[in-house]
Design a protein around this motif. Structure first.
Motif, PDB file in Angstrom:
ATOM      1  N   ARG A   1       0.822  -1.219   0.000  1.00 54.10           N
ATOM      2  CA  ARG A   1       0.000   0.000   0.000  1.00 54.10           C
ATOM      3  C   ARG A   1       0.856   1.270   0.000  1.00 54.10           C
ATOM      4  N   LEU A   2       2.010   1.208   0.645  1.00 55.68           N
ATOM      5  CA  LEU A   2       2.821   2.416   0.803  1.00 55.68           C
ATOM      6  C   LEU A   2       3.723   2.686  -0.405  1.00 55.68           C
ATOM      7  N   ALA A   3       4.271   1.637  -0.995  1.00 60.72           N
ATOM      8  CA  ALA A   3       5.265   1.812  -2.060  1.00 60.72           C
ATOM      9  C   ALA A   3       4.783   2.680  -3.223  1.00 60.72           C
ATOM     10  N   PRO A   4       3.531   2.539  -3.689  1.00 62.44           N
ATOM     11  CA  PRO A   4       3.105   3.388  -4.806  1.00 62.44           C
ATOM     12  C   PRO A   4       2.935   4.857  -4.430  1.00 62.44           C
ATOM     13  N   GLN A   5       2.970   5.168  -3.140  1.00 63.67           N
ATOM     14  CA  GLN A   5       2.667   6.523  -2.691  1.00 63.67           C
ATOM     15  C   GLN A   5       3.899   7.404  -2.467  1.00 63.67           C
ATOM     16  N   THR A   6       5.079   6.810  -2.484  1.00 65.26           N
ATOM     17  CA  THR A   6       6.252   7.573  -2.089  1.00 65.26           C
ATOM     18  C   THR A   6       7.475   7.085  -2.849  1.00 65.26           C
ATOM     19  N   GLY A   7       8.616   7.673  -2.515  1.00 64.60           N
ATOM     20  CA  GLY A   7       9.873   7.234  -3.093  1.00 64.60           C
ATOM     21  C   GLY A   7      10.356   5.957  -2.415  1.00 64.60           C
ATOM     22  N   PRO A   8      11.664   5.697  -2.445  1.00 68.42           N
ATOM     23  CA  PRO A   8      12.203   4.474  -1.854  1.00 68.42           C
ATOM     24  C   PRO A   8      11.777   4.292  -0.397  1.00 68.42           C
ATOM     25  N   LEU A   9      11.603   3.017  -0.016  1.00 69.06           N
ATOM     26  CA  LEU A   9      11.176   2.668   1.332  1.00 69.06           C
ATOM     27  C   LEU A   9      12.309   2.021   2.117  1.00 69.06           C
ATOM     28  N   ALA A  10      12.231   2.160   3.439  1.00 70.07           N
ATOM     29  CA  ALA A  10      13.124   1.456   4.356  1.00 70.07           C
ATOM     30  C   ALA A  10      12.291   0.946   5.525  1.00 70.07           C
ATOM     31  N   ILE A  11      12.887   0.074   6.328  1.00 69.40           N
ATOM     32  CA  ILE A  11      12.244  -0.474   7.516  1.00 69.40           C
ATOM     33  C   ILE A  11      13.023  -0.026   8.738  1.00 69.40           C
ATOM     34  N   SER A  12      12.331   0.478   9.741  1.00 70.68           N
ATOM     35  CA  SER A  12      12.952   0.813  11.023  1.00 70.68           C
ATOM     36  C   SER A  12      12.805  -0.380  11.942  1.00 70.68           C
ATOM     37  N   ALA A  13      13.929  -1.010  12.297  1.00 74.65           N
ATOM     38  CA  ALA A  13      13.891  -2.179  13.183  1.00 74.65           C
ATOM     39  C   ALA A  13      15.272  -2.395  13.785  1.00 74.65           C
ATOM     40  N   ASN A  14      15.282  -2.962  14.982  1.00 72.99           N
ATOM     41  CA  ASN A  14      16.532  -3.306  15.651  1.00 72.99           C
ATOM     42  C   ASN A  14      16.757  -4.816  15.562  1.00 72.99           C
TER      43      ASN A  14
ATOM     44  N   ASP B   1      17.811   1.836  15.329  1.00 73.93           N
ATOM     45  CA  ASP B   1      17.806   3.077  16.111  1.00 73.93           C
ATOM     46  C   ASP B   1      19.239   3.566  16.297  1.00 73.93           C
ATOM     47  N   THR B   2      19.412   4.865  16.289  1.00 78.14           N
ATOM     48  CA  THR B   2      20.714   5.452  16.613  1.00 78.14           C
ATOM     49  C   THR B   2      20.731   5.972  18.042  1.00 78.14           C
ATOM     50  N   VAL B   3      19.605   5.826  18.737  1.00 78.06           N
ATOM     51  CA  VAL B   3      19.472   6.246  20.138  1.00 78.06           C
ATOM     52  C   VAL B   3      19.350   4.980  20.982  1.00 78.06           C
ATOM     53  N   PRO B   4      20.171   4.815  22.027  1.00 77.47           N
ATOM     54  CA  PRO B   4      20.135   3.578  22.802  1.00 77.47           C
ATOM     55  C   PRO B   4      18.899   3.457  23.684  1.00 77.47           C
ATOM     56  N   GLY B   5      18.620   2.222  24.112  1.00 79.42           N
ATOM     57  CA  GLY B   5      17.586   2.004  25.110  1.00 79.42           C
ATOM     58  C   GLY B   5      16.186   1.798  24.575  1.00 79.42           C
ATOM     59  N   PHE B   6      16.012   1.522  23.275  1.00 79.18           N
ATOM     60  CA  PHE B   6      14.693   1.298  22.687  1.00 79.18           C
ATOM     61  C   PHE B   6      13.693   2.393  23.091  1.00 79.18           C
ATOM     62  N   PRO B   7      13.977   3.645  22.702  1.00 82.19           N
ATOM     63  CA  PRO B   7      13.114   4.747  23.133  1.00 82.19           C
ATOM     64  C   PRO B   7      11.773   4.852  22.413  1.00 82.19           C
ATOM     65  N   GLY B   8      11.495   3.966  21.460  1.00 84.20           N
ATOM     66  CA  GLY B   8      10.186   3.986  20.824  1.00 84.20           C
ATOM     67  C   GLY B   8      10.186   4.541  19.409  1.00 84.20           C
ATOM     68  N   PRO B   9       8.989   4.804  18.887  1.00 82.26           N
ATOM     69  CA  PRO B   9       8.854   5.191  17.474  1.00 82.26           C
ATOM     70  C   PRO B   9       9.588   6.467  17.084  1.00 82.26           C
ATOM     71  N   LEU B  10       9.741   7.396  18.016  1.00 80.58           N
ATOM     72  CA  LEU B  10      10.462   8.625  17.662  1.00 80.58           C
ATOM     73  C   LEU B  10      11.890   8.324  17.203  1.00 80.58           C
ATOM     74  N   ALA B  11      12.512   7.318  17.799  1.00 84.67           N
ATOM     75  CA  ALA B  11      13.862   6.942  17.381  1.00 84.67           C
ATOM     76  C   ALA B  11      13.843   6.379  15.968  1.00 84.67           C
ATOM     77  N   GLY B  12      12.794   5.634  15.629  1.00 80.87           N
ATOM     78  CA  GLY B  12      12.663   5.136  14.265  1.00 80.87           C
ATOM     79  C   GLY B  12      12.447   6.255  13.269  1.00 80.87           C
ATOM     80  N   VAL B  13      11.665   7.251  13.674  1.00 82.00           N
ATOM     81  CA  VAL B  13      11.464   8.417  12.810  1.00 82.00           C
ATOM     82  C   VAL B  13      12.795   9.127  12.571  1.00 82.00           C
ATOM     83  N   LEU B  14      13.586   9.287  13.635  1.00 78.56           N
ATOM     84  CA  LEU B  14      14.879   9.957  13.490  1.00 78.56           C
ATOM     85  C   LEU B  14      15.790   9.179  12.545  1.00 78.56           C
ATOM     86  N   ALA B  15      15.836   7.864  12.695  1.00 81.31           N
ATOM     87  CA  ALA B  15      16.659   7.059  11.787  1.00 81.31           C
ATOM     88  C   ALA B  15      16.208   7.251  10.339  1.00 81.31           C
TER      89      ALA B  15
END
Length: 200
Positions: free
Chosen positions: A39-52, A68-82
């Protein structure tokens, strides 16, 4: 014209599902995250997955995996930053985010969010008609990544609060025939998603 990349947030611990990778659970013949990608691929440019963890488990999907580039599994905001850092490294201006456990996300998510402004989050009405925010579904300006990095270092964890404090607007989506942001948290949700997938 703004260039957009997309990231699927799959870094949750899946505690209500009993642990493991919720995104890789089978749904209607393929991994749940496969529905999100379709569903997402046709809507945007290249895709990536945020996962540890070991990225090899996502290898069959053919997408880059960003830890994540932030330690301690801080949640979705860390995935957004990555994702923002990845998008910036490729010259993109915006990042479209989506959750890996919401396989029925709108086909017009990107267009609707982009039409509302440079920073927008999705929402939908609950059963009482009150708009409920879905902050993991958003269009994020890449130029906010340093502010987000500082916020995470300072302990910020709430996606919606941070986004709204930085000017995000909300975009309401219809919930007919069902809420497109329905997310799979439990085995019962997965069973319901099978029924929903059969209808779509």
């Amino acid at each position: 014209m703004a260039e957009t990349r997309g990231i699927i947030l799959a870094g949750g611990l899946s505690s209500r599902m009993g642990g493991g990778d919720k995104a890789l659970l089978p749904l209607a013949g393929r991994p749940m995250i496969g529905h999100v990608i379709a569903r997402l691929a046709p809507q945007t440019g290249p895709l990536a997955i945020s996962a540890n963890g070991d990225p090899a488990r996502f290898l069959p999907l053919g997408l880059p995996v960003l830890p994540d580039t932030v330690p301690g599994f801080p949640g979705p905001l860390a995935g957004v930053l990555a994702g923002l850092d990845w998008a910036a490294g490729h010259g993109a201006d915006q990042l479209l985010t989506a959750a890996a456990d919401s396989p029925f996300l709108p086909h017009d998510l990107a267009a609707r969010l982009a039409g509302a402004g440079r920073f927008a989050l999705a929402a939908s009405p609950d059963q009482t008609g009150v708009q409920r925010l879905h902050p993991t579904f958003g269009l994020w300006p890449v130029d906010l990544r340093e502010a987000l990095r500082r916020a995470l270092a300072g302990g910020s964890r709430r996606v919606a609060r941070w986004a709204l404090d930085h000017g995000a607007v909300t975009v309401a989506f219809a919930t007919v025939p069902f809420d497109p942001f329905f997310n799979v948290n439990t085995p019962a949700d997965l069973a319901l998603a099978e029924t929903m997938a059969a209808r779509t």
